[in-house]
Design an enzyme around this catalytic site. Structure first.
Site, PDB file in Angstrom:
ATOM      1  N   THR A 122       3.393 -11.778  -1.963  1.00  0.00           N
ATOM      2  CA  THR A 122       3.999 -12.278  -0.722  1.00  0.00           C
ATOM      3  C   THR A 122       3.900 -13.796  -0.729  1.00  0.00           C
ATOM      4  OG1 THR A 122       3.285 -10.275   0.392  1.00  0.00           O
ATOM      5  CG2 THR A 122       3.868 -12.143   1.798  1.00  0.00           C
ATOM      6  N   PHE A 151       6.000  -3.279  -0.206  1.00  0.00           N
ATOM      7  CA  PHE A 151       5.683  -2.935   1.191  1.00  0.00           C
ATOM      8  C   PHE A 151       4.588  -1.885   1.318  1.00  0.00           C
ATOM      9  CE2 PHE A 151      10.141  -4.215   0.774  1.00  0.00           C
ATOM     10  CZ  PHE A 151      10.164  -5.315   1.612  1.00  0.00           C
ATOM     11  N   LEU A 152       3.824  -1.670   0.246  1.00  0.00           N
ATOM     12  CA  LEU A 152       2.837  -0.583   0.296  1.00  0.00           C
ATOM     13  C   LEU A 152       1.735  -0.858   1.317  1.00  0.00           C
ATOM     14  CD1 LEU A 152      -0.004  -1.468  -1.304  1.00  0.00           C
ATOM     15  CD2 LEU A 152       1.424  -1.100  -3.287  1.00  0.00           C
ATOM     16  N   GLY A 259      -5.865  -6.059  11.346  1.00  0.00           N
ATOM     17  CA  GLY A 259      -6.674  -6.875  10.440  1.00  0.00           C
ATOM     18  C   GLY A 259      -6.169  -6.644   9.038  1.00  0.00           C
ATOM     19  N   CYS A 262      -3.256  -8.582   4.857  1.00  0.00           N
ATOM     20  CA  CYS A 262      -1.823  -8.922   4.908  1.00  0.00           C
ATOM     21  C   CYS A 262      -1.369  -9.453   6.273  1.00  0.00           C
ATOM     22  CB  CYS A 262      -0.987  -7.706   4.523  1.00  0.00           C
ATOM     23  SG  CYS A 262      -1.213  -7.276   2.800  1.00  0.00           S
ATOM     24  N   LYS A 324      -8.985  -0.533   8.422  1.00  0.00           N
ATOM     25  CA  LYS A 324      -8.231   0.678   8.763  1.00  0.00           C
ATOM     26  C   LYS A 324      -8.874   1.848   8.040  1.00  0.00           C
ATOM     27  CE  LYS A 324      -4.093   1.346   6.708  1.00  0.00           C
ATOM     28  NZ  LYS A 324      -2.796   1.097   6.065  1.00  0.00           N
ATOM     29  N   ARG A 331     -11.488  -7.254   4.724  1.00  0.00           N
ATOM     30  CA  ARG A 331     -10.860  -8.545   5.013  1.00  0.00           C
ATOM     31  C   ARG A 331     -10.323  -8.567   6.450  1.00  0.00           C
ATOM     32  NH1 ARG A 331      -6.656  -9.106   0.273  1.00  0.00           N
ATOM     33  NH2 ARG A 331      -6.689  -6.848   0.557  1.00  0.00           N
TER      34      ARG A 331
HETATM   35  C1  UDX Z   1       0.633  -3.872   5.945  1.00  0.00           C
HETATM   36  C2  UDX Z   1       2.095  -3.400   6.033  1.00  0.00           C
HETATM   37  O1  UDX Z   1       2.161  -2.225   6.859  1.00  0.00           O
HETATM   38  C3  UDX Z   1       2.618  -3.105   4.630  1.00  0.00           C
HETATM   39  O2  UDX Z   1       3.987  -2.736   4.697  1.00  0.00           O
HETATM   40  C4  UDX Z   1       2.460  -4.365   3.770  1.00  0.00           C
HETATM   41  O3  UDX Z   1       2.894  -4.107   2.439  1.00  0.00           O
HETATM   42  C5  UDX Z   1       1.011  -4.821   3.757  1.00  0.00           C
HETATM   43  O4  UDX Z   1       0.551  -5.017   5.102  1.00  0.00           O
HETATM   44  P1  UDX Z   1      -1.725  -2.651   5.607  1.00  0.00           P
HETATM   45  O5  UDX Z   1      -2.328  -4.007   5.721  1.00  0.00           O
HETATM   46  O6  UDX Z   1      -2.179  -1.714   4.528  1.00  0.00           O
HETATM   47  O7  UDX Z   1      -0.131  -2.786   5.422  1.00  0.00           O
HETATM   48  O8  UDX Z   1      -2.002  -1.893   6.980  1.00  0.00           O
HETATM   49  P2  UDX Z   1      -1.146  -1.359   8.218  1.00  0.00           P
HETATM   50  O9  UDX Z   1      -1.052   0.100   8.159  1.00  0.00           O
HETATM   51  O10 UDX Z   1       0.093  -2.125   8.422  1.00  0.00           O
HETATM   52  O11 UDX Z   1      -2.159  -1.707   9.400  1.00  0.00           O
HETATM   53  C6  UDX Z   1      -2.534  -3.061   9.637  1.00  0.00           C
HETATM   54  C7  UDX Z   1      -3.507  -3.158  10.758  1.00  0.00           C
HETATM   55  O12 UDX Z   1      -2.880  -2.852  11.998  1.00  0.00           O
HETATM   56  C8  UDX Z   1      -4.714  -2.223  10.654  1.00  0.00           C
HETATM   57  O13 UDX Z   1      -5.869  -2.942  11.040  1.00  0.00           O
HETATM   58  C9  UDX Z   1      -4.406  -1.134  11.674  1.00  0.00           C
HETATM   59  O14 UDX Z   1      -5.562  -0.540  12.188  1.00  0.00           O
HETATM   60  C10 UDX Z   1      -3.652  -1.907  12.731  1.00  0.00           C
HETATM   61  N1  UDX Z   1      -2.717  -1.101  13.533  1.00  0.00           N
HETATM   62  C11 UDX Z   1      -1.688  -0.455  12.943  1.00  0.00           C
HETATM   63  C12 UDX Z   1      -2.880  -1.055  14.918  1.00  0.00           C
HETATM   64  O15 UDX Z   1      -3.803  -1.648  15.473  1.00  0.00           O
HETATM   65  N2  UDX Z   1      -1.973  -0.338  15.654  1.00  0.00           N
HETATM   66  C13 UDX Z   1      -0.937   0.330  15.087  1.00  0.00           C
HETATM   67  O16 UDX Z   1      -0.162   0.945  15.834  1.00  0.00           O
HETATM   68  C14 UDX Z   1      -0.789   0.274  13.698  1.00  0.00           C
END
Ligand code: UDX
Length: 433
Positions: A122, A151-152, A259, A262, A324, A331
């Site tokens: 990114t 986008f994973l 958090g 990303c 998560k 991080r």
């Molecule tokens: C994210 C993007 O979703 C992904 O497409 C990109 O490639 C990388 O960044 P990721 O960081 O793995 O992925 O986690 P994601 O599932 O997006 O969740 C990010 C944060 O948001 C987590 O801390 C999660 O707990 C929080 N979250 C997610 C919420 O607080 N509420 C929600 O409704 C969804």
């Protein structure tokens, strides 16, 4: 097809395994000797469900080979993926692109004229153009650079790589598009959309998507702030607005916010880049998105202070510490920040997490790892649910005792009537219980 994947962190390791699973001959390049040694032994340096088994399979059948750097083998490779990290620069909101530049310049001495280099990291919009110029200078010819954002999501990384919603390619020539199409042909057979864009748009797709997702989460968390003072219930609100298909019910889970490696750094990096381009005001709102998100962490600390009177000397049990579930990534984890703040205020903070305790002891030794969840409960003056691991949702509150039966549900996932029925005081963000 002969493919190399440069940088075997989260993104690169997943991508290398996915490419091998798709039938390619993959060379994974990772200069960190510790990481390389672990991967070679089939061990992932991070937790990702299913990826370890897949890694062992592709190592065993020889479709993935690993090396610490380039060699003559790199000259025969048809497609190189750059997957190195772009963390937030220390002391700044900008993305640190130095790893991308050094990986690209190093590759430039080995890349062939017909090979394609696809950036997956990114990056701030405009980076690819600079990279192409620098690589071409080193190579002595115009390098076929393309941008192919990833986008994973952590927790479902391999599945997301093998069955993505779409594949985005930003390219300067048709050859790059053809090579990438061939690399992804097995995925494209399933009807996955393949979007060919100009390079700046492809770079922007990733940060725009992550900014949108972060905005959606902060939107519902802003509603939680309003709900808290108006007697409303944010969970019911999210459910009600989510029925409108234009809004949708995904990414509207309120709580301690986002958090990880990303979303937080991507929105900050985007603002910094937009400011450099003279259009900072266009994405100024992302500063609010960030601030709303961070306020939710503070809200939990304040609620803890309110419940405990003085935090010092009290025992707090934190359920979940990763950013998560299904991940051991700490991080920018909201749960970690809350736990660290409470510990700083003098609380004894016990932390339970299904997979992150090892990583936690290295990162934050002041927090006390708690292997046995029930024993942690029995000591607690306050319990905080920080990460919505499945097993916390399934806890039977009638079997759990504590010094004070108070729980702050930081993710709005507990069955409130059940917990209340078992004698627990439940405090949830954005809800008046
Ligand atoms: C994210 C993007 O979703 C992904 O497409 C990109 O490639 C990388 O960044 P990721 O960081 O793995 O992925 O986690 P994601 O599932 O997006 O969740 C990010 C944060 O948001 C987590 O801390 C999660 O707990 C929080 N979250 C997610 C919420 O607080 N509420 C929600 O409704 C969804």
């Amino acid at each position: 097809m002969k493919i190399s994947v440069i940088g075997l962190g989260y993104l690169g390791a997943t991508h290398a395994v996915a490419m091998a699973k798709l039938g390619h001959e993959v060379l994974g390049i990772e200069p960190d000797p510790k990481k390389l040694q672990a991967l070679n032994a089939g061990v992932l340096p991070f937790h990702e469900p299913g990826l370890d088994v897949a890694l062992q399979e592709v190592l065993a059948d020889g479709s993935l080979k690993l090396a610490s750097g380039h060699s003559e083998a790199s000259r025969e490779i048809e497609l190189h993926f750059i997957c190195v990290g772009t963390p937030q620069l220390a002391g700044s909101d900008k993305a640190d692109t130095s790893y991308v530049f050094s990986a690209a310049k190093e590759l430039a001495s080995w890349v062939s004229k017909t090979a394609v280099v696809a950036g997956k990291s990114t990056v701030p919009v405009g980076t690819a153009k600079e990279l192409k110029e620098e690589m071409s200078k080193v190579a002595g010819f115009e390098v076929n650079l393309a941008w192919n954002p990833e986008f994973l999501r952590e927790g479902t990384a391999l599945e997301d790589s093998l069955s993505p919603d779409r594949i985005v390619v930003g390219a300067w020539n048709d050859h790059s598009v053809t090579v990438l199409k061939t690399a992804y042909s097995e995925i494209l057979k399933k009807g996955t959309p393949f979007l060919v864009l100009d390079v700046p748009t492809a770079e922007l797709v990733k940060v725009a998507a992550n900014s949108f997702l972060a905005t959606k989460i902060s939107f519902i968390n802003a509603m939680a702030e309003v709900a808290e003072v108006s007697g409303a219930d944010v969970v019911a609100l999210a459910n009600a607005i989510g029925y409108d298909e234009r809004i949708g019910n995904k990414f509207l889970r309120s709580g301690v916010g986002f958090g990880g490696g990303c979303l937080p750094k991507d929105i900050r990096g985007f603002v910094a880049r937009a400011e450099e381009l003279g259009v900072g005001s266009a994405v100024e709102f992302l500063k609010d998105v960030d601030a709303i998100n961070l306020r939710r962490r503070q809200r939990v600390v304040d609620l803890a202070k309110q419940e405990l009177g003085s935090v010092a000397g009290k025992t707090v049990l934190m359920l979940g510490i990763s950013f998560k579930p299904d991940s051991d990534d700490l991080r920018d984890s909201p749960a970690l920040e809350i736990a660290t703040q409470l510990s700083g205020l003098g609380a004894k903070v016990l932390v339970h997490d299904p997979v992150s305790l090892e990583a936690l002891s290295l990162k934050q030794p002041a927090l006390i790892p708690q292997e046995d969840v029930a024993a942690g409960f029995s000591e607690a003056d306050l319990v905080i649910l920080g990460t919505e691991w499945k097993q916390y949702k399934e806890l039977d509150p009638s079997k759990l005792d504590a010094r004070t039966k108070t729980v702050i549900d930081g993710r709005n996932v507990l069955d409130v009537p059940k917990w209340q029925g078992a004698g627990w005081k439940v405090i949830a963000l954005g809800r008046n219980l």
